[in-house]
Write a protein that holds these residues in place. Structure first.
Motif, short mmCIF file in Angstrom:
data_model
loop_
_atom_site.label_atom_id
_atom_site.label_comp_id
_atom_site.label_asym_id
_atom_site.label_seq_id
_atom_site.Cartn_x
_atom_site.Cartn_y
_atom_site.Cartn_z
N ARG A 212 5.09 -0.99 6.26
CA ARG A 212 6.06 0.32 5.78
C ARG A 212 6.96 0.21 6.62
O ARG A 212 7.32 -0.41 7.82
CB ARG A 212 4.97 1.47 5.95
N ASP B 125 1.02 -1.17 -0.10
CA ASP B 125 -0.02 0.04 0.18
C ASP B 125 0.81 1.17 -0.11
O ASP B 125 0.41 2.22 -0.84
CB ASP B 125 -0.87 0.08 1.30
N ASP B 126 2.09 1.29 0.47
CA ASP B 126 2.73 2.44 0.90
C ASP B 126 3.93 2.62 -0.32
O ASP B 126 4.77 3.54 -0.31
CB ASP B 126 3.70 2.42 2.08
N ALA C 9 -0.14 -5.89 2.94
CA ALA C 9 -0.34 -4.52 2.43
C ALA C 9 -0.04 -3.30 3.21
O ALA C 9 0.39 -2.54 2.87
CB ALA C 9 -1.49 -4.51 1.67
N THR C 10 -0.25 -3.63 4.61
CA THR C 10 -0.31 -2.47 5.60
C THR C 10 1.37 -2.13 5.97
O THR C 10 1.66 -1.32 6.70
CB THR C 10 -1.05 -2.79 6.88
#
Length: 228
Positions: free
Chosen positions: A213, A144-145, A210-211
């Motif tokens: 980072r 996502d990031d 996906a989260t």
């Protein structure tokens, strides 16, 4: 969860990693001296929340002990698990985040950790004739990031530590090279023994992963964290 900051990191280097985990997932200690007690406590806590899990207490403890053993071998900075009962069946899954430096197994020298190098080191496995036969898909993904990574997903036979056999599991591993010339790699590993639910569980693992980072130091005067 967040990895502990690294004091030696330069301003442009990550000082840790961050991942959002659903509230129903519970973190547990993986240290050899304290893991058993930690596992007993979180299973007991979960049973208080969900009394219908009581009859599955032994299965839940076994899952967490297996996960703790694997975690100790892989420089894990986070280890968590999901424990549910759906339509009378136990639903379990585990997730770990490890950070390690890639090394050449033969020479002991620091190995390259670029996306192409990691991707070429993994071999896909074609699906077998049965839905529960091992298979593996390897791909390049973007989280996502905007962080790019290499992913391996499918059904695999997972070897337990200390030659205690193996078990077949739905598994997703996402390899995220640290930016710049840093030789470290963050590895997010999620797995479940629920082979019949491979597709929805892989979707869940993908959403959690996906989260991910990288976390950077906040410069004086800034009020936000910078992510790669």
């Amino acid at each position: 969860m967040s990895e502990e900051p690294t004091d030696s990191a330069l301003p442009s280097q990550p000082i840790g990693v961050h991942l959002l985990v659903p509230k129903a997932w519970q973190e547990f200690d993986t240290h050899s001296d304290t893991a058993d007690q930690s596992i007993r406590e979180i299973v007991a806590e979960r049973i208080k929340e969900r009394p219908d899990l009581a009859e599955h207490k032994g299965t839940l403890r076994k899952l967490l002990k297996n996960s703790a053993g694997l975690a100790r071998e892989n420089n894990v900075v986070y280890s968590g698990a999901m424990m549910e009962v759906i339509d009378g069946d136990t639903m379990t899954a585990s997730l770990t985040v490890s950070v390690s430096q890639a090394e050449n197994e033969q020479t002991g020298e620091v190995a390259q950790t670029g996306l192409e190098t990691l991707h070429s080191a993994m071999n896909p496995i074609a699906p077998g004739s049965r839905p529960t036969d091992p298979w593996r898909k390897v791909s390049l993904v973007e989280l996502d990031d905007g962080v790019r990574a290499v992913r391996s997903e499918g059904i695999e036979d997972v070897e337990l530590p200390d030659d205690r056999g193996s078990y077949r599991a739905v598994t997703m591993q996402t390899f995220v090279p640290y930016p710049g010339n840093d030789p470290k790699v963050a590895v997010i590993t999620a797995s479940t023994p629920q082979l019949a639910l491979a597709e929805p569980m892989l979707q869940l693992f993908e959403a959690i992963t996906a989260t991910f980072r990288f976390v950077y130091a906040v410069a004086e005067g800034e009020n936000t964290e910078r992510s790669a």
